[in-house]
Design a protein around this motif. Structure first.
Motif, PDB file in Angstrom:
ATOM      1  N   ALA A  94       5.162 -13.433   0.237  1.00  0.00           N
ATOM      2  CA  ALA A  94       3.800 -12.903   0.334  1.00  0.00           C
ATOM      3  C   ALA A  94       3.490 -12.014  -0.861  1.00  0.00           C
ATOM      4  O   ALA A  94       4.332 -11.227  -1.296  1.00  0.00           O
ATOM      5  N   MET A  95       2.275 -12.141  -1.382  1.00  0.00           N
ATOM      6  CA  MET A  95       1.813 -11.325  -2.509  1.00  0.00           C
ATOM      7  C   MET A  95       0.938 -10.207  -1.956  1.00  0.00           C
ATOM      8  O   MET A  95      -0.300 -10.278  -1.975  1.00  0.00           O
ATOM      9  N   ARG A  96       1.572  -9.144  -1.449  1.00  0.00           N
ATOM     10  CA  ARG A  96       0.828  -8.087  -0.766  1.00  0.00           C
ATOM     11  C   ARG A  96       0.877  -6.749  -1.490  1.00  0.00           C
ATOM     12  O   ARG A  96       0.186  -5.810  -1.107  1.00  0.00           O
ATOM     13  N   TRP A  97       1.692  -6.624  -2.512  1.00  0.00           N
ATOM     14  CA  TRP A  97       1.885  -5.349  -3.174  1.00  0.00           C
ATOM     15  C   TRP A  97       1.421  -5.422  -4.619  1.00  0.00           C
ATOM     16  O   TRP A  97       1.693  -6.397  -5.329  1.00  0.00           O
ATOM     17  N   LEU A  98       0.753  -4.372  -5.055  1.00  0.00           N
ATOM     18  CA  LEU A  98       0.215  -4.290  -6.408  1.00  0.00           C
ATOM     19  C   LEU A  98       1.032  -3.282  -7.198  1.00  0.00           C
ATOM     20  O   LEU A  98       1.167  -2.126  -6.790  1.00  0.00           O
ATOM     21  N   ARG A  99       1.562  -3.737  -8.316  1.00  0.00           N
ATOM     22  CA  ARG A  99       2.378  -2.855  -9.150  1.00  0.00           C
ATOM     23  C   ARG A  99       1.492  -2.077 -10.114  1.00  0.00           C
ATOM     24  O   ARG A  99       0.822  -2.636 -10.978  1.00  0.00           O
ATOM     25  N   ILE A 100       1.460  -0.762  -9.928  1.00  0.00           N
ATOM     26  CA  ILE A 100       0.746   0.157 -10.804  1.00  0.00           C
ATOM     27  C   ILE A 100       1.796   1.074 -11.423  1.00  0.00           C
ATOM     28  O   ILE A 100       2.752   1.456 -10.739  1.00  0.00           O
ATOM     29  N   PRO A 101       1.662   1.425 -12.710  1.00  0.00           N
ATOM     30  CA  PRO A 101       2.667   2.287 -13.349  1.00  0.00           C
ATOM     31  C   PRO A 101       3.030   3.498 -12.504  1.00  0.00           C
ATOM     32  O   PRO A 101       2.183   4.328 -12.192  1.00  0.00           O
ATOM     33  N   GLY A 102       4.271   3.558 -12.087  1.00  0.00           N
ATOM     34  CA  GLY A 102       4.763   4.687 -11.316  1.00  0.00           C
ATOM     35  C   GLY A 102       4.767   4.494  -9.817  1.00  0.00           C
ATOM     36  O   GLY A 102       5.402   5.267  -9.098  1.00  0.00           O
ATOM     37  N   LEU A 103       4.083   3.464  -9.317  1.00  0.00           N
ATOM     38  CA  LEU A 103       4.064   3.261  -7.872  1.00  0.00           C
ATOM     39  C   LEU A 103       3.636   1.836  -7.540  1.00  0.00           C
ATOM     40  O   LEU A 103       3.156   1.087  -8.390  1.00  0.00           O
ATOM     41  N   THR A 104       3.840   1.489  -6.250  1.00  0.00           N
ATOM     42  CA  THR A 104       3.435   0.193  -5.724  1.00  0.00           C
ATOM     43  C   THR A 104       2.488   0.431  -4.561  1.00  0.00           C
ATOM     44  O   THR A 104       2.779   1.229  -3.666  1.00  0.00           O
ATOM     45  N   VAL A 105       1.346  -0.254  -4.576  1.00  0.00           N
ATOM     46  CA  VAL A 105       0.295  -0.035  -3.578  1.00  0.00           C
ATOM     47  C   VAL A 105       0.066  -1.313  -2.794  1.00  0.00           C
ATOM     48  O   VAL A 105       0.152  -2.414  -3.349  1.00  0.00           O
ATOM     49  N   GLN A 106      -0.212  -1.183  -1.503  1.00  0.00           N
ATOM     50  CA  GLN A 106      -0.569  -2.321  -0.673  1.00  0.00           C
ATOM     51  C   GLN A 106      -2.073  -2.281  -0.407  1.00  0.00           C
ATOM     52  O   GLN A 106      -2.547  -1.561   0.465  1.00  0.00           O
ATOM     53  N   PRO A 107      -2.860  -3.064  -1.160  1.00  0.00           N
ATOM     54  CA  PRO A 107      -4.324  -3.008  -1.049  1.00  0.00           C
ATOM     55  C   PRO A 107      -4.856  -3.258   0.355  1.00  0.00           C
ATOM     56  O   PRO A 107      -5.913  -2.718   0.712  1.00  0.00           O
ATOM     57  N   ALA A 108      -4.171  -4.077   1.148  1.00  0.00           N
ATOM     58  CA  ALA A 108      -4.669  -4.380   2.490  1.00  0.00           C
ATOM     59  C   ALA A 108      -4.826  -3.109   3.321  1.00  0.00           C
ATOM     60  O   ALA A 108      -5.752  -3.010   4.145  1.00  0.00           O
ATOM     61  N   GLU A 109      -3.935  -2.143   3.131  1.00  0.00           N
ATOM     62  CA  GLU A 109      -4.041  -0.892   3.883  1.00  0.00           C
ATOM     63  C   GLU A 109      -5.284  -0.121   3.473  1.00  0.00           C
ATOM     64  O   GLU A 109      -5.951   0.501   4.312  1.00  0.00           O
ATOM     65  N   LEU A 110      -5.607  -0.150   2.194  1.00  0.00           N
ATOM     66  CA  LEU A 110      -6.817   0.521   1.717  1.00  0.00           C
ATOM     67  C   LEU A 110      -8.070  -0.177   2.227  1.00  0.00           C
ATOM     68  O   LEU A 110      -9.061   0.475   2.561  1.00  0.00           O
ATOM     69  N   VAL A 111      -8.019  -1.506   2.294  1.00  0.00           N
ATOM     70  CA  VAL A 111      -9.162  -2.277   2.777  1.00  0.00           C
ATOM     71  C   VAL A 111      -9.501  -1.889   4.212  1.00  0.00           C
ATOM     72  O   VAL A 111     -10.682  -1.777   4.582  1.00  0.00           O
ATOM     73  N   LYS A 112      -8.488  -1.686   5.039  1.00  0.00           N
ATOM     74  CA  LYS A 112      -8.726  -1.313   6.436  1.00  0.00           C
ATOM     75  C   LYS A 112      -9.545  -0.033   6.525  1.00  0.00           C
ATOM     76  O   LYS A 112     -10.511   0.052   7.305  1.00  0.00           O
ATOM     77  N   LEU A 113      -9.184   0.958   5.722  1.00  0.00           N
ATOM     78  CA  LEU A 113      -9.887   2.238   5.746  1.00  0.00           C
ATOM     79  C   LEU A 113     -11.288   2.107   5.156  1.00  0.00           C
ATOM     80  O   LEU A 113     -12.270   2.582   5.745  1.00  0.00           O
ATOM     81  N   THR A 114     -11.400   1.450   4.002  1.00  0.00           N
ATOM     82  CA  THR A 114     -12.706   1.364   3.335  1.00  0.00           C
ATOM     83  C   THR A 114     -13.688   0.501   4.122  1.00  0.00           C
ATOM     84  O   THR A 114     -14.893   0.754   4.094  1.00  0.00           O
ATOM     85  N   LEU A 115     -13.196  -0.517   4.827  1.00  0.00           N
ATOM     86  CA  LEU A 115     -14.099  -1.335   5.638  1.00  0.00           C
ATOM     87  C   LEU A 115     -14.675  -0.524   6.789  1.00  0.00           C
ATOM     88  O   LEU A 115     -15.865  -0.646   7.120  1.00  0.00           O
ATOM     89  N   VAL A 116     -13.843   0.317   7.409  1.00  0.00           N
ATOM     90  CA  VAL A 116     -14.343   1.178   8.490  1.00  0.00           C
ATOM     91  C   VAL A 116     -15.419   2.130   7.947  1.00  0.00           C
ATOM     92  O   VAL A 116     -16.466   2.335   8.579  1.00  0.00           O
TER      93      VAL A 116
END
Length: 367
Positions: A100-122
């Motif tokens: 699964a391609m669920r994690w985004l590699r950003i310098p210094g950390l790894t982020v899971q955009p789906a978790e952010l989508v849940k909050l921003t959609l609400v």
């Protein structure tokens, strides 16, 4: 109960308790595996402590950031999370783990955009539903635009693939629309039209179909598709009433896959027993009820919609994770809020609580 400027101390204590339990259980469930893989038994503990620190700081900021200001950020934050989802498919940025391609590699950390989508959609739904008011009852101007946004998000999540997050988001969105006054027949029709699509996505994809078969009869393939849920059931069985003792569980010793993430609740069941299981379930239930209480007492539509959406999001994620670990639902890769190892999930959950605390704080200040 109030604490400094009317902050809801019940909700705050529940959140701190769940997060502290999570830190302890992440260490208990991952120490041996971390020592084996990284030569550092504290590998996951140190990271979870860091995530918790960042999360509590952001929760504190959200607690004293007037919730009405989120309306100004609702649309842009949703667009930003959609961009992050799109970046997953750019070679070199998306991190593929377990197919699964669920994690985004950003310098210094790894982020899971789906978790952010849940909050921003609400946030977006709470803002938009408040703005449209009675227009939400209309089909073309009210309901269909939300379905277009939802289909876009769900499509991007399914491409990862992340069907579990997609279903959580769909459930939260439809529930918020229903509570806001959308005609129930629109929602029922949407669900009925979606069922064939869900059937196709599940039964026509090999690994998903095998998961369903394993859910129906895990012992038909005990060493492959049924292995995870069987080991989870064994963990609960070994736990009994009082558990084997904190840190003494055996299923985390490379028997139970994802012991510190998706199936950390199974480790709790083995080490803390039925008592520990009931305590965790009760803490989540109380947390959701606190959020619903805040929503019911909020006289302002945006705050009411926002509090309901955030409470439902945390409660639904917790319910699905607990049900999966106990074999009541097919296996899904969903974290247990506040408890499972993972930075994005923990930080987003704490920010959600911070927003709820601000809404309750504002209510108390008006009394």
């Amino acid at each position: 109960m109030t604490l400094h400027r009317n902050v809801d101390t019940t909700l705050l204590l529940l959140t701190v308790s769940l997060t502290c339990i999570g830190v302890v259980m992440v260490y208990s469930s991952s120490a041996i595996m971390a020592a084996e893989r990284f030569n550092d038994g504290f590998y996951f503990l140190k990271r979870q402590l860091f995530y918790a620190l960042v999360g509590f700081i952001m929760m504190a900021v959200a607690t004293y950031f007037n919730y009405n200001n989120w309306r100004k950020l609702a649309v842009i934050s949703l667009l930003g999370s959609i961009v992050l989802l799109a970046l997953l498919f750019i070679p070199g940025l998306g991190v593929r783990v377990g197919g699964a391609m669920r994690w985004l590699r950003i310098p210094g950390l790894t982020v899971q955009p789906a978790e952010l989508v849940k909050l921003t959609l609400v946030l977006y739904l709470a803002h938009s539903l408040t703005r449209k008011k009675e227009k939400v009852r209309l089909l073309l101007k009210g309901y269909l635009p939300y379905m277009i946004v939802l289909c876009l998000l769900l499509g991007m999540l399914i491409l990862q693939p992340d069907l579990g997050s997609a279903m959580i988001i769909a459930g939260v969105a439809l529930s918020m629309l229903f509570v806001a006054g959308v005609r129930y027949r629109y929602i029922i029709l949407t669900v009925l039209l979606t069922l064939p699509v869900v059937y196709f996505l599940v039964m026509q994809v090999e690994y998903r179909r095998r998961r369903i078969m394993a859910f129906v009869d895990p012992w038909a393939d005990p060493f492959d598709t049924g292995f995870q849920i069987i080991q989870s059931m064994v963990a609960f069985g070994k736990g009994g009433i009082l558990g084997q003792g904190l840190g003494i569980g055996e299923q985390k010793l490379f028997y139970l896959p994802e012991a510190h993430t998706d199936f950390i609740f199974s480790v709790i069941g083995e080490e803390l027993g039925l008592v520990g299981v009931l305590v965790i379930a009760a803490l989540f239930l109380m947390l959701v009820l606190c959020g619903i209480r805040i929503a019911l007492h909020c006289p302002e539509p945006f705050g009411r919609n926002l509090a309901f959406g955030l409470s439902l999001l945390l409660g639904l994620e917790a319910f699905v994770n607990l049900a999966v670990c106990m074999g009541l639902l097919p296996t899904k890769g969903l974290a247990l809020p506040f408890i499972s190892y993972g930075g994005t999930s923990l930080v987003v959950s704490l920010v959600a609580v911070g927003i709820l605390l601000n809404i309750s704080n504002t209510l108390g200040a008006k009394k």
